[in-house]
Motif scaffolding. Sequence first.
Motif, PDB file in Angstrom:
ATOM      1  N   ILE A  69      59.519   7.614  25.924  1.00 53.09           N
ATOM      2  CA  ILE A  69      58.580   8.048  24.888  1.00 53.09           C
ATOM      3  C   ILE A  69      58.619   9.563  24.655  1.00 53.09           C
ATOM      4  O   ILE A  69      58.763  10.004  23.504  1.00 53.09           O
ATOM      5  N   PRO A  70      58.493  10.414  25.678  1.00 54.12           N
ATOM      6  CA  PRO A  70      58.477  11.856  25.392  1.00 54.12           C
ATOM      7  C   PRO A  70      59.803  12.391  24.861  1.00 54.12           C
ATOM      8  O   PRO A  70      59.834  13.481  24.273  1.00 54.12           O
ATOM      9  N   TYR A  71      60.883  11.665  25.054  1.00 56.94           N
ATOM     10  CA  TYR A  71      62.165  12.064  24.475  1.00 56.94           C
ATOM     11  C   TYR A  71      62.207  11.698  22.994  1.00 56.94           C
ATOM     12  O   TYR A  71      62.577  12.518  22.145  1.00 56.94           O
ATOM     13  N   VAL A  72      61.816  10.484  22.670  1.00 54.37           N
ATOM     14  CA  VAL A  72      61.807  10.050  21.272  1.00 54.37           C
ATOM     15  C   VAL A  72      60.859  10.917  20.448  1.00 54.37           C
ATOM     16  O   VAL A  72      61.175  11.330  19.328  1.00 54.37           O
ATOM     17  N   LEU A  73      59.697  11.244  21.002  1.00 57.17           N
ATOM     18  CA  LEU A  73      58.699  12.029  20.280  1.00 57.17           C
ATOM     19  C   LEU A  73      58.861  13.529  20.494  1.00 57.17           C
ATOM     20  O   LEU A  73      58.097  14.319  19.929  1.00 57.17           O
ATOM     21  N   ASN A  74      59.834  13.934  21.333  1.00 54.23           N
ATOM     22  CA  ASN A  74      60.101  15.358  21.562  1.00 54.23           C
ATOM     23  C   ASN A  74      58.837  16.091  22.001  1.00 54.23           C
ATOM     24  O   ASN A  74      58.498  17.155  21.489  1.00 54.23           O
ATOM     25  N   VAL A  75      58.123  15.504  22.955  1.00 58.50           N
ATOM     26  CA  VAL A  75      56.879  16.088  23.450  1.00 58.50           C
ATOM     27  C   VAL A  75      57.207  17.347  24.246  1.00 58.50           C
ATOM     28  O   VAL A  75      57.972  17.299  25.211  1.00 58.50           O
ATOM     29  N   LYS A  76      56.623  18.462  23.864  1.00 56.98           N
ATOM     30  CA  LYS A  76      56.958  19.744  24.493  1.00 56.98           C
ATOM     31  C   LYS A  76      56.214  19.956  25.810  1.00 56.98           C
ATOM     32  O   LYS A  76      56.809  20.336  26.809  1.00 56.98           O
ATOM     33  N   LEU A 104      50.037  10.991  24.886  1.00 53.78           N
ATOM     34  CA  LEU A 104      51.467  10.768  25.111  1.00 53.78           C
ATOM     35  C   LEU A 104      52.215  10.565  23.803  1.00 53.78           C
ATOM     36  O   LEU A 104      53.429  10.776  23.744  1.00 53.78           O
ATOM     37  N   TYR A 105      51.498  10.180  22.743  1.00 53.15           N
ATOM     38  CA  TYR A 105      52.131   9.908  21.461  1.00 53.15           C
ATOM     39  C   TYR A 105      51.996  11.080  20.480  1.00 53.15           C
ATOM     40  O   TYR A 105      52.132  10.900  19.269  1.00 53.15           O
ATOM     41  N   THR A 106      51.725  12.263  20.980  1.00 51.16           N
ATOM     42  CA  THR A 106      51.597  13.428  20.107  1.00 51.16           C
ATOM     43  C   THR A 106      52.881  13.641  19.315  1.00 51.16           C
ATOM     44  O   THR A 106      53.954  13.801  19.903  1.00 51.16           O
ATOM     45  N   PRO A 107      52.824  13.653  17.981  1.00 58.83           N
ATOM     46  CA  PRO A 107      54.051  13.669  17.178  1.00 58.83           C
ATOM     47  C   PRO A 107      54.541  15.047  16.762  1.00 58.83           C
ATOM     48  O   PRO A 107      55.551  15.159  16.062  1.00 58.83           O
ATOM     49  N   ASP A 108      53.859  16.125  17.185  1.00 57.47           N
ATOM     50  CA  ASP A 108      54.199  17.455  16.684  1.00 57.47           C
ATOM     51  C   ASP A 108      55.653  17.834  16.942  1.00 57.47           C
ATOM     52  O   ASP A 108      56.308  18.445  16.090  1.00 57.47           O
ATOM     53  N   GLY A 109      56.166  17.489  18.128  1.00 58.98           N
ATOM     54  CA  GLY A 109      57.542  17.863  18.447  1.00 58.98           C
ATOM     55  C   GLY A 109      58.539  17.187  17.535  1.00 58.98           C
ATOM     56  O   GLY A 109      59.483  17.825  17.043  1.00 58.98           O
ATOM     57  N   LEU A 110      58.362  15.904  17.288  1.00 59.71           N
ATOM     58  CA  LEU A 110      59.271  15.171  16.408  1.00 59.71           C
ATOM     59  C   LEU A 110      59.165  15.675  14.976  1.00 59.71           C
ATOM     60  O   LEU A 110      60.181  15.986  14.338  1.00 59.71           O
ATOM     61  N   VAL A 111      57.943  15.783  14.466  1.00 58.53           N
ATOM     62  CA  VAL A 111      57.747  16.191  13.074  1.00 58.53           C
ATOM     63  C   VAL A 111      58.202  17.628  12.866  1.00 58.53           C
ATOM     64  O   VAL A 111      58.886  17.950  11.882  1.00 58.53           O
ATOM     65  N   GLY A 112      57.850  18.515  13.814  1.00 60.93           N
ATOM     66  CA  GLY A 112      58.224  19.918  13.681  1.00 60.93           C
ATOM     67  C   GLY A 112      59.724  20.134  13.744  1.00 60.93           C
ATOM     68  O   GLY A 112      60.286  20.902  12.958  1.00 60.93           O
ATOM     69  N   GLN A 113      60.389  19.466  14.683  1.00 64.19           N
ATOM     70  CA  GLN A 113      61.838  19.627  14.815  1.00 64.19           C
ATOM     71  C   GLN A 113      62.566  19.057  13.612  1.00 64.19           C
ATOM     72  O   GLN A 113      63.546  19.631  13.131  1.00 64.19           O
TER      73      GLN A 113
END
Length: 625
Positions: free
Chosen positions: A503-510, A170-179
């Motif tokens: 959480i998935p909004y803050v971390l931009n989880v795809k 659930l804490y995967t950061p790829d979306g936040l870091v990539g965006q």
Amino acid sequence: MTRPNLLHPALIALVVLTGIYFEPLREIAFRTGLEYGPQVLVNRLRPQPIVVDVNRNITYLGSYTSVYSDVQHFQNIFYAEEPSGNRRFAPPVPVDHRKGSVIDATQPGAWCPQGTGDILPFTSRVMNVSENCLSLRVARPRNVKSDAKLPVAVWIHGGGHALGSASEVLYTPDGLVGQAAADGQPVVWVAINYRLGFFGFATSKALVDAKHTNAGLRDQRAALEWVRDNIAAFGGDPHKVTVIGQSVGASDISLQLTAFAGKRGAPFQQAIMMSGGPGLNFNTKPDLVTKNTGDIARQVGCVRNGDDQSVETLQCLREADVDLLTNISVTASRAARPPFGEGFFYPTLDGDFIQDRPSQLMRAGKFAKGIPIIASWVTNDGAWYVPPPTTTDDEVLGSFGLWLFNLAGTTKTKLLELYPTEDFEHMVQQDDGPISAQYYRAAQMNRDIWFTCPVLDFAWQYLKNGGVESSQIRLYEHNATRYAPSFGMMGVPMWRVAHLSDIPYVLNVKGLGGGADNSHPQLELSKRVSRTITKFVGTGSPEGNGSGVESWPAAFHDVGKPELSKDFPDKLSLQVVGGPYGTTPVTIAKGENPSSAAEQAVYWEKLFSRCEFINSHQMREESGV
């Protein structure tokens, strides 16, 4: 001491040379890669991420966790030695890697001791548990130079001090870091493991005397100090660190700010506190946790001469088998505080790290100052703490009775008066099943007691007692969820915008799992929220420059000295994120009729009257916060 994630220098030399001199084999790898799977293929098609800390002569080997991702991951980096044997319960001992070390950071690290198995449909299955867990993970965009000095976001996970890991899916950061990188505002991401449950928060006279208490909080601080000392090698700026915590992770941020009565400052420069403040940490006096620690010692057979507080008992616990201690302590915690064991082992007063009740430290101004804050709660944060069949006043009060067991009869009566049943009748929907207004009444009460009112109390006291300028505190209420389909499949549609929803909004989880909502509108909102977070991480303001938010007023932007003399504000501003009113700023004031529909919705929550009581001296004393 040789770490289990170190590779022999000769092996890494072979790996690097293979990548350089066997470039022609890439085409062959492309033709044959499908038989090995996409991740093997992607690792053959591009060089392995490598970070070299030239000051310490340490090499970190990373990976790409997705064939489609340009985010580099460095996992299972130990910031402290294994906390076993005589180091069990003790403050963490920083790792001192020998010069020339090559650290294999390609695989996730072990989770700290906790119960194993499935938790929720969209979370990880807990399997890899070990006492050797004091590690962190770093994520960053490609092509980051070591002198980039990118802003750093450090994630402190929630889980009630009973569950969780930096490796939680659930804490995967790829979306936040990539965006963030795509937007030209790149950041470095760090997530940390810290000791939980019995191993992180056991207490006794012997532990207090040795200052070996609140080990989980000391772990967090050690990890943040590792970031300060090492993140520059990964392209991060050690002087531009924003710590982000959710639930008890947010509560722990407040405890880091009040640690040592504020005398040692804070190892970060900004904070985002999602659904948590110091008031979330009930019963701070150590009596209950001391008793629970003694009970575990007794079950293990470690009590000597009937004294469960002795040095001899402590030494026996340090020599006991880790699996035995884990099984006994998790079983006891979950039996007493079902389903996950929250509120059985947790931070307590120790005269050292926590020197007084946190709400008292806040009121005395005994905290680290100068830390800009974003704090928040979720619209239905309390929904999953309430049994769905709740129908009576006693059952409403019983929904938090396991945790708040010292409330006076007059306090309970006042709470029922502040939350009249008729306020919640409109929330009952046909699709909910046999759910009454009493359920929603209890859910709102739980939300305010656990989350909303502690957040407001922290924000107000931090401003009032000299923490920051009024422009440096912002609030938001998160009013959207991607879990609705999952909750429906679980048979709990009445949870709605429940705890964890932000959480998935803050971390931009795809690609959120468990049947969650990954539709285009939800992904667009996730992108917008995440941009706001990274904008704050980078600049100290969540507004403007493509963040998706052009107007987010400070929480107490026009409060003068007369108002600051009060124990609770008469006016506050916040951002409502998502839901039927969209993302919009809201300002409400005591005794004033709201003008917009969004303001009316927030005003309906009766934050002034309810939180004034929940944050009052009487209820704080009885709650032990």
